[in-house]
Write a protein that holds these residues in place. Structure first.
Motif, PDB file in Angstrom:
ATOM      1  N   ILE A 122       0.838  -1.193   0.000  1.00 33.18           N
ATOM      2  CA  ILE A 122       0.000   0.000   0.000  1.00 33.18           C
ATOM      3  C   ILE A 122       0.874   1.244   0.000  1.00 33.18           C
ATOM      4  O   ILE A 122       1.835   1.337   0.764  1.00 33.18           O
ATOM      5  N   CYS A 123       0.534   2.188  -0.854  1.00 32.69           N
ATOM      6  CA  CYS A 123       1.184   3.494  -0.853  1.00 32.69           C
ATOM      7  C   CYS A 123       0.321   4.434  -0.012  1.00 32.69           C
ATOM      8  O   CYS A 123      -0.891   4.531  -0.226  1.00 32.69           O
ATOM      9  N   VAL A 124       0.962   5.108   0.932  1.00 38.92           N
ATOM     10  CA  VAL A 124       0.271   6.070   1.788  1.00 38.92           C
ATOM     11  C   VAL A 124       0.908   7.434   1.548  1.00 38.92           C
ATOM     12  O   VAL A 124       2.127   7.573   1.646  1.00 38.92           O
ATOM     13  N   ARG A 125       0.084   8.403   1.213  1.00 37.25           N
ATOM     14  CA  ARG A 125       0.545   9.787   1.091  1.00 37.25           C
ATOM     15  C   ARG A 125      -0.150  10.582   2.192  1.00 37.25           C
ATOM     16  O   ARG A 125      -1.362  10.487   2.359  1.00 37.25           O
ATOM     17  N   TYR A 126       0.654  11.363   2.929  1.00 35.77           N
ATOM     18  CA  TYR A 126       0.123  12.073   4.086  1.00 35.77           C
ATOM     19  C   TYR A 126       0.575  13.524   4.073  1.00 35.77           C
ATOM     20  O   TYR A 126       1.769  13.814   3.981  1.00 35.77           O
ATOM     21  N   ALA A 127      -0.383  14.418   4.143  1.00 39.25           N
ATOM     22  CA  ALA A 127      -0.108  15.850   4.293  1.00 39.25           C
ATOM     23  C   ALA A 127      -0.591  16.251   5.684  1.00 39.25           C
ATOM     24  O   ALA A 127      -1.797  16.327   5.919  1.00 39.25           O
ATOM     25  N   PRO A 128       0.349  16.451   6.629  1.00 33.77           N
ATOM     26  CA  PRO A 128      -0.066  16.813   7.989  1.00 33.77           C
ATOM     27  C   PRO A 128      -0.912  18.092   8.050  1.00 33.77           C
ATOM     28  O   PRO A 128      -1.787  18.212   8.900  1.00 33.77           O
ATOM     29  N   VAL A 129      -0.641  19.022   7.122  1.00 33.14           N
ATOM     30  CA  VAL A 129      -1.414  20.270   7.070  1.00 33.14           C
ATOM     31  C   VAL A 129      -1.713  20.581   5.605  1.00 33.14           C
ATOM     32  O   VAL A 129      -0.810  20.734   4.790  1.00 33.14           O
ATOM     33  N   LYS A 130      -2.992  20.633   5.291  1.00 32.38           N
ATOM     34  CA  LYS A 130      -3.429  20.972   3.931  1.00 32.38           C
ATOM     35  C   LYS A 130      -4.356  22.173   4.029  1.00 32.38           C
ATOM     36  O   LYS A 130      -5.298  22.170   4.823  1.00 32.38           O
ATOM     37  N   TRP A 131      -4.091  23.173   3.214  1.00 32.45           N
ATOM     38  CA  TRP A 131      -4.867  24.416   3.205  1.00 32.45           C
ATOM     39  C   TRP A 131      -4.887  25.105   4.573  1.00 32.45           C
ATOM     40  O   TRP A 131      -5.801  25.864   4.888  1.00 32.45           O
ATOM     41  N   ASN A 132      -3.917  24.781   5.418  1.00 30.37           N
ATOM     42  CA  ASN A 132      -3.810  25.346   6.772  1.00 30.37           C
ATOM     43  C   ASN A 132      -5.002  25.052   7.669  1.00 30.37           C
ATOM     44  O   ASN A 132      -5.193  25.707   8.689  1.00 30.37           O
ATOM     45  N   ILE A 141      -6.602  21.410   7.633  1.00 30.50           N
ATOM     46  CA  ILE A 141      -6.941  19.996   7.733  1.00 30.50           C
ATOM     47  C   ILE A 141      -5.737  19.150   7.333  1.00 30.50           C
ATOM     48  O   ILE A 141      -4.810  19.638   6.710  1.00 30.50           O
ATOM     49  N   SER A 142      -5.753  17.879   7.723  1.00 28.14           N
ATOM     50  CA  SER A 142      -4.745  16.918   7.260  1.00 28.14           C
ATOM     51  C   SER A 142      -5.386  16.046   6.180  1.00 28.14           C
ATOM     52  O   SER A 142      -6.605  15.885   6.143  1.00 28.14           O
ATOM     53  N   HIS A 143      -4.540  15.468   5.327  1.00 28.18           N
ATOM     54  CA  HIS A 143      -5.051  14.655   4.227  1.00 28.18           C
ATOM     55  C   HIS A 143      -4.244  13.367   4.123  1.00 28.18           C
ATOM     56  O   HIS A 143      -3.021  13.393   4.185  1.00 28.18           O
ATOM     57  N   ILE A 144      -4.966  12.253   3.975  1.00 30.41           N
ATOM     58  CA  ILE A 144      -4.345  10.947   3.785  1.00 30.41           C
ATOM     59  C   ILE A 144      -4.886  10.348   2.497  1.00 30.41           C
ATOM     60  O   ILE A 144      -6.098  10.369   2.260  1.00 30.41           O
ATOM     61  N   GLU A 145      -3.990   9.834   1.664  1.00 31.97           N
ATOM     62  CA  GLU A 145      -4.370   9.051   0.495  1.00 31.97           C
ATOM     63  C   GLU A 145      -3.809   7.650   0.670  1.00 31.97           C
ATOM     64  O   GLU A 145      -2.643   7.493   1.037  1.00 31.97           O
ATOM     65  N   ILE A 146      -4.632   6.662   0.428  1.00 25.96           N
ATOM     66  CA  ILE A 146      -4.236   5.262   0.538  1.00 25.96           C
ATOM     67  C   ILE A 146      -4.533   4.600  -0.801  1.00 25.96           C
ATOM     68  O   ILE A 146      -5.637   4.739  -1.322  1.00 25.96           O
ATOM     69  N   GLU A 147      -3.533   3.883  -1.343  1.00 25.48           N
ATOM     70  CA  GLU A 147      -3.753   3.175  -2.606  1.00 25.48           C
ATOM     71  C   GLU A 147      -3.049   1.825  -2.575  1.00 25.48           C
ATOM     72  O   GLU A 147      -1.844   1.750  -2.320  1.00 25.48           O
ATOM     73  N   ALA A 148      -3.810   0.773  -2.813  1.00 22.78           N
ATOM     74  CA  ALA A 148      -3.224  -0.563  -2.930  1.00 22.78           C
ATOM     75  C   ALA A 148      -2.449  -0.607  -4.241  1.00 22.78           C
ATOM     76  O   ALA A 148      -2.999  -0.314  -5.299  1.00 22.78           O
ATOM     77  N   ILE A 149      -1.148  -0.955  -4.160  1.00 25.74           N
ATOM     78  CA  ILE A 149      -0.327  -0.945  -5.371  1.00 25.74           C
ATOM     79  C   ILE A 149       0.099  -2.338  -5.819  1.00 25.74           C
ATOM     80  O   ILE A 149       0.490  -2.521  -6.956  1.00 25.74           O
ATOM     81  N   GLU A 150       0.018  -3.326  -4.933  1.00 30.60           N
ATOM     82  CA  GLU A 150       0.356  -4.711  -5.322  1.00 30.60           C
ATOM     83  C   GLU A 150      -0.437  -5.676  -4.461  1.00 30.60           C
ATOM     84  O   GLU A 150      -0.137  -5.813  -3.277  1.00 30.60           O
ATOM     85  N   PRO A 151      -1.466  -6.288  -4.940  1.00 31.32           N
ATOM     86  CA  PRO A 151      -2.008  -6.124  -6.281  1.00 31.32           C
ATOM     87  C   PRO A 151      -2.642  -4.743  -6.452  1.00 31.32           C
ATOM     88  O   PRO A 151      -3.171  -4.170  -5.494  1.00 31.32           O
ATOM     89  N   GLY A 180      -9.703   0.081  -3.517  1.00 26.70           N
ATOM     90  CA  GLY A 180      -8.254   0.085  -3.351  1.00 26.70           C
ATOM     91  C   GLY A 180      -7.657   1.477  -3.312  1.00 26.70           C
ATOM     92  O   GLY A 180      -6.441   1.644  -3.260  1.00 26.70           O
ATOM     93  N   TYR A 181      -8.494   2.514  -3.321  1.00 25.40           N
ATOM     94  CA  TYR A 181      -8.021   3.897  -3.221  1.00 25.40           C
ATOM     95  C   TYR A 181      -8.937   4.662  -2.283  1.00 25.40           C
ATOM     96  O   TYR A 181     -10.169   4.509  -2.324  1.00 25.40           O
ATOM     97  N   LEU A 182      -8.324   5.500  -1.446  1.00 26.96           N
ATOM     98  CA  LEU A 182      -9.117   6.327  -0.538  1.00 26.96           C
ATOM     99  C   LEU A 182      -8.414   7.660  -0.329  1.00 26.96           C
ATOM    100  O   LEU A 182      -7.204   7.715  -0.098  1.00 26.96           O
ATOM    101  N   SER A 183      -9.169   8.732  -0.424  1.00 29.62           N
ATOM    102  CA  SER A 183      -8.723  10.070  -0.073  1.00 29.62           C
ATOM    103  C   SER A 183      -9.523  10.457   1.164  1.00 29.62           C
ATOM    104  O   SER A 183     -10.753  10.409   1.148  1.00 29.62           O
ATOM    105  N   HIS A 184      -8.818  10.818   2.243  1.00 28.58           N
ATOM    106  CA  HIS A 184      -9.507  11.023   3.521  1.00 28.58           C
ATOM    107  C   HIS A 184      -8.939  12.253   4.228  1.00 28.58           C
ATOM    108  O   HIS A 184      -7.718  12.385   4.361  1.00 28.58           O
ATOM    109  N   HIS A 185      -9.812  13.139   4.668  1.00 28.28           N
ATOM    110  CA  HIS A 185      -9.404  14.328   5.423  1.00 28.28           C
ATOM    111  C   HIS A 185      -9.695  14.109   6.903  1.00 28.28           C
ATOM    112  O   HIS A 185     -10.746  13.559   7.252  1.00 28.28           O
ATOM    113  N   ILE A 186      -8.767  14.553   7.735  1.00 29.62           N
ATOM    114  CA  ILE A 186      -8.906  14.412   9.187  1.00 29.62           C
ATOM    115  C   ILE A 186      -8.414  15.694   9.862  1.00 29.62           C
ATOM    116  O   ILE A 186      -7.659  16.457   9.264  1.00 29.62           O
TER     117      ILE A 186
END
Length: 96
Positions: free
Chosen positions: A15-25, A27-37, A48-54
């Protein structure tokens, strides 16, 4: 906005995880994507893909790092009836 990128493995899925601790000053943003398979279903997303704000700081308040946060989230959601049914159907295969 700067993303941190991580690769983790959960139950044989890379799984590839992309994390922005601060987005637009605001909120935080997490993207999760299954890459294999590629785009394999996960307990948090059937596609297999999720964009999530926290809220900012919520990952850091509860976990040592974002990888532990995602692994914990996956483990927790894997206990759901929906995920268990998905695993059962996947193991059996579908006739129709």
């Amino acid at each position: 906005m700067s993303y941190q990128t991580y690769e983790i493995e959960w139950q044989g899925i890379r799984i590839c995880v992309r994390y922005a601790p601060v987005k637009w000053n605001v909120i935080s943003h997490i993207e999760i994507e299954a890459i294999e398979p590629a785009r394999a279903p996960l307990p948090v997303t059937p596609t297999g893909y999720l964009s999530h704000h926290i809220p900012i700081g919520s990952v850091e308040a509860e976990f040592d790092n974002v990888e532990d946060c995602i692994l914990s989230w996956l483990d927790e959601r894997a206990q759901s009836t929906e995920w268990r049914e998905h695993l059962e159907k996947s193991a059996q295969g579908e006739l129709f």
